[in-house]
Motif scaffolding. Structure first.
Motif, PDB file in Angstrom:
ATOM      1  N   GLY A  40      14.494  25.299 -32.876  1.00  0.00           N
ATOM      2  CA  GLY A  40      15.890  25.724 -32.762  1.00  0.00           C
ATOM      3  C   GLY A  40      16.829  24.647 -32.257  1.00  0.00           C
ATOM      4  O   GLY A  40      18.048  24.820 -32.298  1.00  0.00           O
ATOM      5  N   HIS A  80      26.565  25.229 -15.329  1.00  0.00           N
ATOM      6  CA  HIS A  80      27.374  25.124 -16.537  1.00  0.00           C
ATOM      7  C   HIS A  80      27.705  26.494 -17.115  1.00  0.00           C
ATOM      8  O   HIS A  80      27.989  26.616 -18.304  1.00  0.00           O
ATOM      9  CB  HIS A  80      26.666  24.234 -17.568  1.00  0.00           C
ATOM     10  N   MET A 125      20.800  27.392 -16.069  1.00  0.00           N
ATOM     11  CA  MET A 125      21.696  26.269 -15.780  1.00  0.00           C
ATOM     12  C   MET A 125      23.053  26.825 -15.352  1.00  0.00           C
ATOM     13  O   MET A 125      24.066  26.661 -16.021  1.00  0.00           O
ATOM     14  CB  MET A 125      21.792  25.357 -17.020  1.00  0.00           C
ATOM     15  N   THR A 147      17.059  11.520 -14.128  1.00  0.00           N
ATOM     16  CA  THR A 147      17.702  12.828 -14.286  1.00  0.00           C
ATOM     17  C   THR A 147      19.005  12.893 -13.506  1.00  0.00           C
ATOM     18  O   THR A 147      19.174  12.230 -12.481  1.00  0.00           O
ATOM     19  CB  THR A 147      16.800  13.952 -13.750  1.00  0.00           C
ATOM     20  N   THR A 148      19.898  13.731 -14.025  1.00  0.00           N
ATOM     21  CA  THR A 148      21.131  14.058 -13.304  1.00  0.00           C
ATOM     22  C   THR A 148      21.245  15.575 -13.283  1.00  0.00           C
ATOM     23  O   THR A 148      20.649  16.268 -14.116  1.00  0.00           O
ATOM     24  CB  THR A 148      22.375  13.490 -14.013  1.00  0.00           C
ATOM     25  N   ARG A 149      22.001  16.073 -12.334  1.00  0.00           N
ATOM     26  CA  ARG A 149      22.127  17.542 -12.257  1.00  0.00           C
ATOM     27  C   ARG A 149      23.234  17.918 -11.281  1.00  0.00           C
ATOM     28  O   ARG A 149      23.290  17.383 -10.170  1.00  0.00           O
ATOM     29  CB  ARG A 149      20.797  18.140 -11.777  1.00  0.00           C
ATOM     30  N   LEU A 150      24.054  18.821 -11.713  1.00  0.00           N
ATOM     31  CA  LEU A 150      24.900  19.546 -10.775  1.00  0.00           C
ATOM     32  C   LEU A 150      24.046  20.724 -10.337  1.00  0.00           C
ATOM     33  O   LEU A 150      23.456  21.406 -11.178  1.00  0.00           O
ATOM     34  CB  LEU A 150      26.184  20.001 -11.484  1.00  0.00           C
ATOM     35  N   HIS A 182      25.930  16.519 -15.506  1.00  0.00           N
ATOM     36  CA  HIS A 182      25.718  16.974 -16.889  1.00  0.00           C
ATOM     37  C   HIS A 182      24.277  17.453 -17.113  1.00  0.00           C
ATOM     38  O   HIS A 182      23.909  17.839 -18.218  1.00  0.00           O
ATOM     39  CB  HIS A 182      26.069  15.802 -17.812  1.00  0.00           C
ATOM     40  N   ASN A 183      23.466  17.402 -16.071  1.00  0.00           N
ATOM     41  CA  ASN A 183      22.084  17.930 -16.141  1.00  0.00           C
ATOM     42  C   ASN A 183      21.294  17.315 -17.302  1.00  0.00           C
ATOM     43  O   ASN A 183      20.657  18.020 -18.080  1.00  0.00           O
ATOM     44  CB  ASN A 183      22.100  19.466 -16.267  1.00  0.00           C
ATOM     45  N   VAL A 184      21.354  16.000 -17.411  1.00  0.00           N
ATOM     46  CA  VAL A 184      20.624  15.352 -18.502  1.00  0.00           C
ATOM     47  C   VAL A 184      19.360  14.662 -17.997  1.00  0.00           C
ATOM     48  O   VAL A 184      19.206  14.364 -16.806  1.00  0.00           O
ATOM     49  CB  VAL A 184      21.487  14.315 -19.258  1.00  0.00           C
ATOM     50  N   MET A 211      16.978  31.657 -29.939  1.00  0.00           N
ATOM     51  CA  MET A 211      16.329  30.564 -30.656  1.00  0.00           C
ATOM     52  C   MET A 211      15.822  31.035 -32.010  1.00  0.00           C
ATOM     53  O   MET A 211      15.971  30.332 -33.019  1.00  0.00           O
ATOM     54  CB  MET A 211      15.184  30.037 -29.786  1.00  0.00           C
ATOM     55  N   ARG A 216      19.561  30.114 -19.479  1.00  0.00           N
ATOM     56  CA  ARG A 216      18.637  28.980 -19.357  1.00  0.00           C
ATOM     57  C   ARG A 216      18.443  28.571 -17.898  1.00  0.00           C
ATOM     58  O   ARG A 216      17.782  27.581 -17.617  1.00  0.00           O
ATOM     59  CB  ARG A 216      19.194  27.760 -20.090  1.00  0.00           C
ATOM     60  N   ASP A 263      21.019  18.728 -28.350  1.00  0.00           N
ATOM     61  CA  ASP A 263      20.002  19.004 -27.328  1.00  0.00           C
ATOM     62  C   ASP A 263      19.191  17.749 -27.029  1.00  0.00           C
ATOM     63  O   ASP A 263      18.788  17.516 -25.889  1.00  0.00           O
ATOM     64  CB  ASP A 263      19.077  20.124 -27.819  1.00  0.00           C
ATOM     65  N   LYS A 320      29.573  21.016 -28.857  1.00  0.00           N
ATOM     66  CA  LYS A 320      28.610  21.197 -27.762  1.00  0.00           C
ATOM     67  C   LYS A 320      27.733  19.979 -27.509  1.00  0.00           C
ATOM     68  O   LYS A 320      27.177  19.824 -26.433  1.00  0.00           O
ATOM     69  CB  LYS A 320      27.681  22.374 -28.080  1.00  0.00           C
ATOM     70  N   LYS A 335      18.634  31.198 -34.387  1.00  0.00           N
ATOM     71  CA  LYS A 335      18.998  29.866 -34.905  1.00  0.00           C
ATOM     72  C   LYS A 335      18.078  29.452 -36.040  1.00  0.00           C
ATOM     73  O   LYS A 335      18.520  28.871 -37.025  1.00  0.00           O
ATOM     74  CB  LYS A 335      18.860  28.818 -33.789  1.00  0.00           C
ATOM     75  N   ASN A 336      16.799  29.743 -35.899  1.00  0.00           N
ATOM     76  CA  ASN A 336      15.863  29.358 -36.943  1.00  0.00           C
ATOM     77  C   ASN A 336      16.031  30.186 -38.206  1.00  0.00           C
ATOM     78  O   ASN A 336      15.803  29.678 -39.308  1.00  0.00           O
ATOM     79  CB  ASN A 336      14.416  29.444 -36.433  1.00  0.00           C
ATOM     80  N   ALA A 396      25.171  19.165 -22.265  1.00  0.00           N
ATOM     81  CA  ALA A 396      24.732  19.473 -20.897  1.00  0.00           C
ATOM     82  C   ALA A 396      23.337  20.075 -20.973  1.00  0.00           C
ATOM     83  O   ALA A 396      23.061  20.922 -21.820  1.00  0.00           O
ATOM     84  CB  ALA A 396      25.689  20.454 -20.249  1.00  0.00           C
ATOM     85  N   GLY A 397      22.454  19.603 -20.110  1.00  0.00           N
ATOM     86  CA  GLY A 397      21.075  20.082 -20.131  1.00  0.00           C
ATOM     87  C   GLY A 397      20.203  19.393 -21.160  1.00  0.00           C
ATOM     88  O   GLY A 397      19.037  19.753 -21.313  1.00  0.00           O
ATOM     89  N   GLY A 398      20.753  18.396 -21.857  1.00  0.00           N
ATOM     90  CA  GLY A 398      20.019  17.753 -22.940  1.00  0.00           C
ATOM     91  C   GLY A 398      19.203  16.548 -22.517  1.00  0.00           C
ATOM     92  O   GLY A 398      19.142  16.180 -21.337  1.00  0.00           O
TER      93      GLY A 398
END
Lengths: 347, 347, 347, 347
Positions: free
Chosen positions: B167, A103, A100, A287-290, B282-284, D298, A98, B237, B234, D301-302, B258-260
Motif C-alpha cells: 500500500g 501529526h 503518530m 531518526t527525527t520525531r516530534l 517530521h518523524n522521519v 491499506m 498510526r 512513504d 502528502k 489502497k491496494n 511525515a513518518g516516512g
C-alpha cells in the motif's frame, strides 16, 4: 482569569483573560493546578516560532482538574484530576491511527502555539479523550507535570527511536531537562554504559547522580575523541542529540558505531551537514520525531510502580502568579542551576 | 591467467597474472565463468577509492566453479557451481553474528578492493563458506551474477531499510542498475505506487516496463513538485536515493512524508545538507548501509520460484577477453542504453 | 582424566576416561575449571532423553581454559579463559545465519547429549569459534558458568520471546533456576510488575529478593484467580512458563491478557490442551524455543557492567571429584534449598 | 424496514423492523446497499454463539450510504458512500490505542452479535468515525464488501500474524473464503511457495487460479506427509489454520518448520492438543487473533491500485429480499460451488 500572554518578540505579560469555554463537544476545560516552562517557550519568546502570534497564552504542559467536559467526551468528567499532554490527538485521523499523534490532522502540538495554552488558570483542551490522562492517585502534581512533554520526548524521540537495548553503549549529548529525561528512561532498557556530554559541569554531576556511567565535558572541543576512547574506538550504539545545533549533531555523527543509531531530539533552527561520504557505508539509522506521547500510559505505569522518579527533574518551584519570575530563573538555567521550574496554582 | 588490473587513476590493463592459490584453510579458488562491471569499478578507475592500489585485479561480482577448496571449507567442494558474493563474511565476528557482514572484522567488501577480484579467469575467495552460495540448477549465470551485488544492494539498502510495505507510495531516485534492482525487489512488498525519477528518458521507460507506476524526468529541476503533486501533497512513504549526490538526496528530503523513510543506497563523495530545521519534527527515518548480502539466499529462492527475473537488467554481453570493450560500453551507459554489461568466460 | 559418565537409566559413575583429542580443525579442547548441573541432566539420568546413550559424559555447562585449538580456530588459542556455551554453532548453516544456533545443522545442543560433555576434566568443543566466548577478566568462574545455559535460556526463551516491555505485568510460573534467570533478566526491560508463582515458599522468598513484586504459592490450586485479582481482572501481558507440565501451561493460558504473550521455557514431556475455544479471539502469541545463546555476548556485557549478578543463583559449591554428591544435593533441591550447584576443579 | 432476524437456534425470518435511530452523538445510520453472509452467521443460526439472542438482526458486513450522522461524527456526513467494518472501534480506549480494535472496551465485534447488524435495509453504526471507511470511487460495492471482514481477517490473522516474508514457503489449511483471502493477501509479501490444503477439489482448483503454487487434498489423511515431501522434509515457514477444528490445527503443528509460525484464523469450538513434547524445542510462534481491521485503509489502497481483486471471491448474487435463499446457497457451499454470496438492495 489570569494568564501569561505572548506580546511579540521579547515581550510577555501576566494579564486578565476571559475563562475559556467549550467550543466543540469533544472539548474539556481544565483548571490548571500545576504547569511548567519548556525550552520551546523561550524560543517562542524570542520570536522564533511564527505560528505563535501576539496575544497567545503560552504553555503546553500541565496538570489540573476537569472543570467542564463536552457531550462527546466519554472518559473524563468534571472533577477528574488529569495530566494534560502537550500533544492533542483526535484518535480518528490517519496519523492518529498510526500512533503518530504529533501529526494529528486536527491536533498535534497546538497548545500554547496555535491555540491558548496552559500557563493560565484555565485551559481549553480539544479532543479531550485523546489528550488528557487520568492522574493516578498517590502521584504528586509536580511529578506528573514532567509527563506532559519532557519524559515522553526524551523517551520516544531519544530512547525508543534510538532503539536502546540491554548491553548497549549510549551517548546522550545535552544534559538539559530533555537529555536527562532520555537518561532516566534509557535505563528502562538496561544499557551497559551511558555517556553524558554537556558543557556544564553541574549538569554532568546531576547526570551522574541520575545514572550516567560516564560524563564528558565538551568545552574543549575534544568530546568526540573522548567518547571514542571510552568505547575502545568502536563508537556508541546509540547517540541521542538533545541540544539542536550543528556541533552537537556532528558529535553524534563522529561517535556512532557502524550499525548504530542517531536519535535526534533537539529542535534545530538550521541545517546540519550530514557526512554521507563516510556514513553511506556505515549502516546507521538517523531518526527525527516530534513527540507523539503514545507512551504516556506506560510512563505513568512506571511512575506508579516506582521505577521512574520524575520529581528528580524539578529544581525550582513558584506560584502561578510568579510566572514571570519563574521564566527569569529558567532563562538563566546554568547560573541558577535550574532544570525544571514548576509553577503551582495557589490553593 | 588473464585479469583486468588497475594501474593507477585512469589506467587499466588486461594482463597475465599468476593463478591465485589458497592462503588459508577457509579459502576457495573459483574459476570465473561470468562477471560484470559495477559503477563502483568506474569510481575506482578514476582513483576515487584509496584502498585500491596499483596492481589490484578489479571486480567484486561473479559466478563460477570451485577449482580448489581449503581444508576448513565445509559447504563447497571442487566442481560446485557457485555465486560469489561481493561481501566476504567470516561468520564468527561480532558484526557477522549481527548479520552485518559488510563490517566483518576480517572481510566485508574486500574483493577487487583490498584483495584481487573477479574480473579474471580465477579468483581466491576468503571465508568461502560465508561468501559463496550454491548456484541453483536451471538458473543461468547471467541471471545469477546480478545477485553478487546489485540485487541485494537495491533490496537491503533500499527496500528493506526503507521498510516498504503493502500500500505504500515509494519514490526511487535514480534508474541505474541499482535503482532498478530496488524497483524490482520493492515489488516483493506490493507498494501501491512506485515513482521512478531519473534524468534519462530511456531508463524511465525501462523502469515503467519493470513495474514503476509513475516516471518523473528531473531534468527541469521540478521533480520535487511533481512528486508532491502525484501524492496529493502528502509526500512519499519511502524515498530511495540511488545516485549518490546532494541533489538527489535533497529530492528525497523534499518529498518524504511525515513518518516516512529515506533509504540511502548511493555512494556519496561528499557531505549533504540535512534540513533538520524542517525534519526535526517530521518523524522521519534515514538509513545508510553497505550491502550485507544477508538476503542472498532469499533472493535466490525468488529467482528459482520465478518471482524475480534478474536477466531483465542485462543489456550487453561480452567475452572475458573483451573486458576493456565492456568497460567502454558501461562507461557510456546513457549513449549505449546500457544497464548491466555481463562478461563471460569462453567455454 | 576423570569424568561423570551416564551408565543407563538411574546410573552414573565417576570414571577414568581418555583425554579428548581434536577431531576437526575447528575443534578446541578445554580444561574445565567450573561446571554445574542442569535440570535436564536429571531427566537424562531418568532415561528420558533417548539421544543420550550408555557411556556418554554428561554436562553442557562450563568455564575453562583452552588447552588445544585446531588450525581452523581463529578466535581462541591455548591459554584463553573461556565460557562454554551449551549450544554449539557452526556459524555457516542456514539456521546459524538466522541466529537460530539451537538448530545448527552440525551443532545445537550436542554436549552431554550426542557427544561427551563438560562434567569432566577436559572437553572437546566442536565449532570452537562459534561455541566459546572469551571470559572477561574480573568476573568469577561461578558467575560465568551461569551464562552457559540458564541465563540465556531464561532471557531468550522467556523474556525476549515474551517481548517484555517497560510497564508490563509479567507472570513467571516456576521459580527454579531458569525461572529465576527469567526474573533477573526480565528486569532489563523494566516491567512494572513481576508476579512469581511456585509451590515452594523458599523459592518465592528468593524470588522476592531477586526483584519479584508479587509472589503466589500455587499449592492450593487457586493461583489463576490470585493472578487475575492482582491484575484487576485483566490478566498479564506476559506469562512465562518455566516448569514444563500441563498444569503450569494452563496457568499461563488462564491468566494471559488479550494481546498478551505466553513464552514457553519448560521442557515438556507430553502434550498440553490449548484452549483455542477461548484463545482464538484473544490475540495471543505463544512461543517455544530451545535457547540459541545468541544473547551471550550481551549478557556478558551486562555482567561486566554490574547490571546482572549471576552469582546470586549459586547456593552450593563442590569440588569436581565430588560430582556425585553435587548431584544428590541438586536432586533434592527443595529440601536442600538448592538453586544452582557449582562444581570446581581443584587448583 | 425489512431485516433478517434470528429467532432462536435453527430459525431466522425476514421481518419488518423499525428503522434504527441515532442513540449517541458518535453514531451514524447507514442505508445498506450491499451485504454478505459469513460462516459465523451459520454458527449463530445453529445457536453456537450465546451472545446472540432471539430478535437480533444478523450480519456484520456491508457497504452503504450514510443516512444520518450524529453531532460527534466528524469524518462522515449524510450521502457519503461507506464501507462498514465488522469491528466497531472507539479510538480512545487502551485496546484501540494499541491498534487492537477487536477488543475495544465499548466496541469490537458487536454488529449482528450484541446489537442489530447489516442484513437489513438500514443499520446503526456506533463509533462511526472509527468503524466506517470512505468508499473509493471506481470500486464496486461487491468488491468493497469483501473488506468488511474476510480480507482483513485473512490478512491480519493469517498473513501478518504468520509474518509471511519474501521467499517463504506457506501452507494455508482451508480454502474457504477466509483461507482464500489469506491466499490473495499472502502474495503481498511474495512467498516462494503457497501450498493450499482442503478437502474439496473445486476449492483447490480455485486456489490454484488465485496463485497457490501447490494444492493438497487432505481427504486421505496424508496431507502432512505430502506437505513435508513438498518442502524436502523441512516443513513450512508459515502454516495458516483457516478451518477451526483439531485436525487442521494438527496439520499445522505437523508441518511447521523449526523457527516457523502457526497463525490461527479459524474459529474453534473446542480445545486442541498442543504437542509441546515436540514443539518446546522447535522455536515456533503460534498466534491467535480476532480481526482488528487496522489494515482496512491499506487494503483499500491496494484495491484502488489494482493489486488486489476482491471480486474474485464472489460466486453468487442475490437481492436483499432474497436473503433467505442466499443463506440456503451459502449453507450448501460445496454443492453450490459457493464462496462469497453477496446480497444487494434493489435500486
Amino acid at each position: 482569569m489570569k494568564a501569561l500572554v505572548y506580546r511579540g518578540p521579547g515581550k510577555k505579560a501576566w494579564e486578565d483573560r476571559p475563562r475559556p469555554k467549550l467550543l466543540d463537544p469533544n472539548d474539556a476545560v481544565v483548571r490548571v493546578t500545576q504547569t511548567t516552562i519548556c525550552g520551546t517557550d523561550l524560543h517562542i519568546l524570542k520570536g522564533d516560532v511564527p505560528t505563535v502570534t501576539n496575544g497567545r497564552i503560552l504553555g503546553h504542559e500541565g496538570v489540573g482538574v476537569v472543570d467542564e467536559a463536552g457531550a462527546g467526551v466519554s472518559s473524563f468528567k468534571k472533577g477528574d484530576r488529569v495530566l494534560i499532554s502537550c500533544i492533542t490527538s483526535c484518535g480518528k485521523c490517519d496519523a492518529c491511527k498510526r500512533g503518530m499523534y504529533s501529526h494529528c490532522a486536527s491536533g498535534g502540538w497546538v497548545l500554547g502555539n496555535m491555540i491558548d495554552g496552559t500557563q493560565a488558570e484555565h485551559v481549553r483542551i480539544p479532543h479531550a479523550d485523546g489528550s488528557l490522562y487520568h492522574a493516578p492517585s498517590g502521584v504528586e502534581d509536580e511529578a506528573l507535570v514532567m509527563l506532559s512533554d519532557i519524559l515522553p520526548t526524551g523517551f520516544e524521540c531519544g530512547v525508543l527511536n534510538g532503539a536502546v537495548k540491554p548491553g548497549d553503549t549510549v551517548a546522550i549529548v545535552g544534559a538539559g531537562p530533555v537529555g536527562l529525561a532520555a537518561l532516566l528512561t534509557a535505563q528502562f532498557f538496561s544499557p551497559a554504559e551511558i555517556i553524558m556530554v554537556d558543557l556544564d559541569d553541574n549538569r554532568l554531576e546531576v547526570a551522574r547522580s541520575f545514572g550516567a556511567t560516564q560524563a564528558v565535558n565538551s568545552r574543549d572541543g575534544k568530546a568526540a575523541q573522548r567518547v571514542m576512547a571510552l568505547t575502545g574506538g568502536k563508537g556508541v550504539d546509540v547517540a541521542i542529540e538533545a541540544v539542536g545545533i550543528p556541533d552537537t549533531f556532528d558529535l553524534c555523527q563522529d561517535t556512532v558505531a557502524a550499525g548504530g543509531h542517531i536519535a535526534n531530539v533537539g529542535v534545530h533552527g538550521r541545517s546540519v551537514s550530514l557526512k554521507l561520504e563516510k556514513l553511506w557505508a556505515h549502516n546507521v539509522t538517523i531518526t527525527t520525531r516530534l513527540v507523539d506521547t503514545v507512551t504516556t500510559p506506560m510512563l505513568l505505569k512506571n511512575v506508579v510502580a516506582g521505577r521512574l522518579a520524575p520529581r528528580k527533574l524539578v529544581t525550582h518551584r513558584f506560584a502561578l502568579d510568579e510566572l514571570v519570575e519563574a521564566y527569569d530563573t529558567f532563562a538563566n538555567a546554568a547560573k541558577e542551576k535550574a532544570l525544571k521550574v514548576v509553577v503551582r496554582a495557589r490553593d
